[in-house]
Design an enzyme around this catalytic site. Structure first.
Site, short mmCIF file in Angstrom:
data_model
loop_
_atom_site.label_atom_id
_atom_site.label_comp_id
_atom_site.label_asym_id
_atom_site.label_seq_id
_atom_site.Cartn_x
_atom_site.Cartn_y
_atom_site.Cartn_z
N ASP A 284 28.30 80.70 -53.12
CA ASP A 284 27.72 80.49 -51.80
C ASP A 284 28.84 80.72 -50.77
O ASP A 284 30.02 80.67 -51.12
CB ASP A 284 27.19 79.06 -51.73
CG ASP A 284 26.81 78.63 -50.34
OD1 ASP A 284 26.08 79.39 -49.67
OD2 ASP A 284 27.24 77.53 -49.91
N ASP B 289 28.71 79.58 -46.84
CA ASP B 289 28.88 78.49 -45.86
C ASP B 289 29.05 77.15 -46.54
O ASP B 289 28.18 76.70 -47.30
CB ASP B 289 27.67 78.44 -44.92
CG ASP B 289 27.57 79.69 -44.07
OD1 ASP B 289 28.56 80.02 -43.40
OD2 ASP B 289 26.51 80.34 -44.10
N ASP C 96 27.59 74.01 -52.12
CA ASP C 96 28.01 72.77 -51.46
C ASP C 96 26.83 71.90 -51.04
O ASP C 96 27.05 70.79 -50.55
CB ASP C 96 28.83 73.08 -50.21
CG ASP C 96 27.98 73.70 -49.11
OD1 ASP C 96 27.33 74.72 -49.38
OD2 ASP C 96 27.94 73.14 -48.00
N ASN D 210 27.91 87.87 -41.05
CA ASN D 210 28.73 86.65 -41.06
C ASN D 210 29.68 86.63 -42.27
O ASN D 210 30.76 86.05 -42.20
CB ASN D 210 27.85 85.39 -41.14
CG ASN D 210 26.92 85.25 -39.95
OD1 ASN D 210 27.06 85.96 -38.97
ND2 ASN D 210 25.97 84.33 -40.05
N GLU E 78 30.34 75.60 -40.94
CA GLU E 78 29.17 75.12 -40.19
C GLU E 78 29.47 74.65 -38.78
O GLU E 78 28.61 74.75 -37.91
CB GLU E 78 28.41 74.04 -40.98
CG GLU E 78 27.57 74.59 -42.12
CD GLU E 78 26.50 75.62 -41.71
OE1 GLU E 78 26.24 75.79 -40.51
OE2 GLU E 78 25.95 76.27 -42.61
N THR F 96 22.47 82.38 -47.90
CA THR F 96 21.35 82.55 -46.96
C THR F 96 21.86 82.82 -45.55
O THR F 96 21.10 82.72 -44.59
CB THR F 96 20.41 81.32 -46.97
OG1 THR F 96 21.19 80.16 -46.72
CG2 THR F 96 19.70 81.17 -48.27
N LYS G 256 17.42 81.39 -38.17
CA LYS G 256 16.15 81.62 -37.47
C LYS G 256 15.17 80.50 -37.80
O LYS G 256 14.47 79.97 -36.93
CB LYS G 256 15.56 82.99 -37.87
CG LYS G 256 16.37 84.17 -37.35
CD LYS G 256 15.58 85.47 -37.42
CE LYS G 256 15.69 86.17 -38.74
NZ LYS G 256 16.94 86.86 -39.03
N GLU G 257 15.14 80.12 -39.08
CA GLU G 257 14.25 79.05 -39.52
C GLU G 257 14.65 77.72 -38.87
O GLU G 257 13.82 76.88 -38.53
CB GLU G 257 14.31 78.91 -41.05
CG GLU G 257 13.72 80.09 -41.82
CD GLU G 257 14.63 81.32 -41.91
OE1 GLU G 257 15.73 81.33 -41.32
OE2 GLU G 257 14.21 82.29 -42.56
C1 XBP Z 1 23.75 78.72 -44.94
C2 XBP Z 1 22.76 78.70 -43.89
C3 XBP Z 1 22.95 79.58 -42.75
C4 XBP Z 1 24.03 79.25 -41.77
C5 XBP Z 1 23.81 80.04 -40.53
O1 XBP Z 1 23.20 78.11 -46.12
O2 XBP Z 1 21.77 78.04 -43.95
O3 XBP Z 1 21.76 79.53 -42.04
O4 XBP Z 1 23.99 77.86 -41.47
O5 XBP Z 1 23.69 81.40 -40.76
P1 XBP Z 1 23.87 78.33 -47.53
P2 XBP Z 1 22.54 82.28 -40.05
O6 XBP Z 1 25.31 77.92 -47.40
O7 XBP Z 1 23.11 77.40 -48.46
O8 XBP Z 1 23.70 79.76 -47.93
O9 XBP Z 1 22.41 81.81 -38.64
O10 XBP Z 1 23.06 83.68 -40.18
O11 XBP Z 1 21.28 82.07 -40.83
MG MG Z 2 26.38 76.31 -48.40
#
Ligand code: XBP
Ligand code: MG
Length: 241
Positions: A28, A30, A198, A143, A37, A138, A72-73
């Protein structure tokens, strides 16, 4: 004479064993490779100002909103919570999220977010053992570039046999889609890989795809339910094999 007690293996030792034997490691982004974050939160807040919205996400609300994977969600979830005025359109969400993505790249370039402790060693160890590397995230694809170009260098993509980002799959985590796609690109069965996550959502995504998963606690998800993880560590440096 009493019976000899059965040898027990600690979750950490078992995770290290699986890690050493895996054919591929799937990461993963982020929270796992880097604590991104807070930069995402700042980018959302800058985007709200730029498009003239009077929204602001503090740490407490962002912690709740992070239960929704995907920017977006997350914007839509917040809009639905407000229940004031007409709902924000898909087009407006897409435009707002595009501004957020641009702000994130600018913040990343200015702040340069380091990889978490142990990540460089884990990647180097995996390559030395001939293990494949993959990404299942995701987050938006650009990014990943923004983070890995500054931390691993411009040739980072050549290190990874598979890179699966938000727009490559229909359903975001906790759905297993990103992992299923990564496994298909790696051409490996789930049990031959180890995932690193994480969050509870990320752990569930990996488990639903059948990939054993090690959790590294991060700022926003440290209290999530991590049942079913191979092991839970504070930093990936604890795993170095
Ligand atoms: C990461 C996310 C992402 C980031 C923001 O989740 O949920 O939405 O917070 O990125 P994970 P975007 O670490 O479980 O993959 O704004 O590009 O969606
Ligand atoms: Mg994560």
């Amino acid at each position: 004479m009493g019976a000899t007690p059965a040898a027990t293996t600690s979750p950490l030792a078992e995770a290290q064993r699986r890690l050493a034997q895996a054919k591929a490691l799937i990461f993963d982004i982020d929270g796992t490779l880097a604590e991104t974050e807070e930069l995402h939160r700042a980018a959302f807040n800058e985007a709200f100002v730029q498009v003239g919205l009077d929204w602001h996400w503090g740490r407490r609300i962002y912690r709740d909103l992070l239960r929704v994977a995907g920017g977006k969600e997350r914007i839509r979830a917040f809009d639905q919570l407000r229940r004031a005025g007409p709902p924000i359109s898909d087009k407006a969400i897409a435009e707002l999220h595009q501004v957020k993505t641009e702000r994130f790249a600018a913040l990343m370039a200015a702040a340069s977010c380091p990889l978490r402790p142990g990540v460089h060693a884990l990647l180097d160890g995996a390559r030395a053992r001939g293990q494949k590397l993959a990404i299942a995230t995701t987050t938006t694809r650009v990014n990943i570039d923004a983070l890995l170009e500054t931390t691993l260098g411009p040739g980072w993509e050549g290190m990874f046999a598979a890179v699966v980002a938000a727009d490559d799959v229909t359903r975001k985590k906790p759905a297993p889609d990103a992992y299923i796609e990564a496994l298909s690109q790696l051409d490996l069965p789930a049990g031959a890989c180890v995932a690193f996550e994480d969050s509870g959502n990320g752990l569930r995504a990996a488990m639903r795809a059948g990939v054993p998963c090690i959790v590294t606690r991060s700022i926003y998800f440290s209290d999530d339910d991590f049942s079913g993880a191979l092991a839970v560590v504070d930093e990936l440096s604890e795993l170095c094999v």
